[in-house]
Design an enzyme around this catalytic site. Structure first.
Site, PDB file in Angstrom:
ATOM      1  N   ASP A   7       0.879  -1.290   0.007  1.00 50.67           N
ATOM      2  CA  ASP A   7       0.066   0.021   0.149  1.00 50.67           C
ATOM      3  C   ASP A   7       0.904   1.166  -0.079  1.00 50.67           C
ATOM      4  O   ASP A   7       1.826   1.176   0.357  1.00 50.67           O
ATOM      5  CB  ASP A   7      -0.950   0.103   1.235  1.00 50.67           C
ATOM      6  CG  ASP A   7      -2.052   1.048   1.061  1.00 50.67           C
ATOM      7  OD1 ASP A   7      -2.623   1.398  -0.199  1.00 50.67           O
ATOM      8  OD2 ASP A   7      -2.796   1.344   1.809  1.00 50.67           O
ATOM      9  N   GLY A   8       0.157   2.432  -0.544  1.00 49.80           N
ATOM     10  CA  GLY A   8       1.041   3.498  -0.602  1.00 49.80           C
ATOM     11  C   GLY A   8      -0.249   4.718   0.060  1.00 49.80           C
ATOM     12  O   GLY A   8      -0.991   4.354  -0.058  1.00 49.80           O
ATOM     13  N   GLU A  45       2.248   3.833  -4.126  1.00 51.04           N
ATOM     14  CA  GLU A  45       1.775   2.384  -4.358  1.00 51.04           C
ATOM     15  C   GLU A  45       2.790   1.600  -5.227  1.00 51.04           C
ATOM     16  O   GLU A  45       2.884   0.340  -4.909  1.00 51.04           O
ATOM     17  CB  GLU A  45       0.428   2.531  -5.113  1.00 51.04           C
ATOM     18  CG  GLU A  45      -0.615   3.417  -4.282  1.00 51.04           C
ATOM     19  CD  GLU A  45      -1.335   2.424  -3.536  1.00 51.04           C
ATOM     20  OE1 GLU A  45      -0.988   1.029  -3.446  1.00 51.04           O
ATOM     21  OE2 GLU A  45      -2.558   2.812  -2.931  1.00 51.04           O
ATOM     22  N   ASP A  68      -4.301  -2.554  -3.395  1.00 46.58           N
ATOM     23  CA  ASP A  68      -5.458  -2.038  -3.713  1.00 46.58           C
ATOM     24  C   ASP A  68      -5.480  -0.978  -4.788  1.00 46.58           C
ATOM     25  O   ASP A  68      -6.455  -0.133  -4.865  1.00 46.58           O
ATOM     26  CB  ASP A  68      -6.269  -1.431  -2.365  1.00 46.58           C
ATOM     27  CG  ASP A  68      -5.295  -0.176  -1.647  1.00 46.58           C
ATOM     28  OD1 ASP A  68      -4.309   0.138  -2.450  1.00 46.58           O
ATOM     29  OD2 ASP A  68      -5.480  -0.035  -0.424  1.00 46.58           O
ATOM     30  N   HIS A 118      -9.293  -0.333   2.548  1.00 43.28           N
ATOM     31  CA  HIS A 118      -9.941   0.183   3.816  1.00 43.28           C
ATOM     32  C   HIS A 118     -11.136  -0.681   4.014  1.00 43.28           C
ATOM     33  O   HIS A 118     -12.603  -0.379   4.068  1.00 43.28           O
ATOM     34  CB  HIS A 118     -10.337   1.543   3.622  1.00 43.28           C
ATOM     35  CG  HIS A 118      -9.136   2.392   3.443  1.00 43.28           C
ATOM     36  ND1 HIS A 118      -8.246   2.680   4.439  1.00 43.28           N
ATOM     37  CD2 HIS A 118      -8.740   2.991   2.122  1.00 43.28           C
ATOM     38  CE1 HIS A 118      -7.374   3.463   3.663  1.00 43.28           C
ATOM     39  NE2 HIS A 118      -7.619   3.825   2.601  1.00 43.28           N
ATOM     40  N   ASP A 128      -1.304  -0.165   4.921  1.00 46.54           N
ATOM     41  CA  ASP A 128      -1.712   1.217   5.106  1.00 46.54           C
ATOM     42  C   ASP A 128      -1.320   2.062   6.301  1.00 46.54           C
ATOM     43  O   ASP A 128      -0.777   3.168   6.338  1.00 46.54           O
ATOM     44  CB  ASP A 128      -3.339   1.253   5.063  1.00 46.54           C
ATOM     45  CG  ASP A 128      -3.765   2.663   5.274  1.00 46.54           C
ATOM     46  OD1 ASP A 128      -3.590   3.474   4.181  1.00 46.54           O
ATOM     47  OD2 ASP A 128      -4.490   2.996   6.198  1.00 46.54           O
TER      48      ASP A 128
END
Length: 156
Positions: A7-8, A45, A68, A118, A128
């Protein structure tokens, strides 16, 4: 098989940001993260994927990347990035990172899986947390390629 969760995040776009990644294989588990003083969400990301792949100790691994980011997954799975390469990345961002990813992709058998962000996916939520925390550190790294490219644009 190796699982790479990524994740970024960035606060502002551009702004300070970070990436988070988890590598998992059997009983082995490793978390990676770093923050940058000025970057974008898409860069982070993609950086998460790159840093995760760079952390692999040997080539020819089977890696499933969970992300994501539609930007990352669609660019690869729909083969957009290969068209960008043929056109010299004309009007496309993050050339430096895409070229870095493409070199790494030659070393491994990589498959991508999109996960809804999320939405309670434990590893995505942890990535995250790592990314957001990394972007809030005091001593942030300099994403020199990004800052130099933006400085040139702002001078024009």
């Amino acid at each position: 098989m190796i699982e790479l969760f990524t994740d970024g995040a960035s606060s502002g776009n551009p702004g300070p940001g970070g990436y988070g990644a988890i590598l998992r294989s059997g009983k082995h588990y490793k978390e990676l993260s770093a923050g940058y003083r000025k970057t974008t969400n898409n860069r982070m990301e993609l950086m998460a994927v790159i840093k995760g792949l760079e952390a692999l100790k040997s080539p020819n691994q089977t890696v499933t990347v969970y992300s994501d980011s539609k930007y990352v997954i669609d660019s690869i799975e729909k083969k957009w990035v290969y068209g960008w390469v043929q056109k010299g990345f004309k009007d496309k961002k993050n050339k430096d990172l895409w070229l870095r990813y493409l070199e790494l992709s030659k070393l491994h058998n990589i498959r991508f899986v999109w996960v809804k962000g999320h939405a309670g996916h434990p590893e995505n939520e942890r990535c995250d947390q790592l990314a957001v925390a990394a972007g809030k550190q005091k001593d942030l790294l300099i994403d020199s390629v990004f800052e130099v490219e933006n400085a040139k644009v702002n001078l024009l």
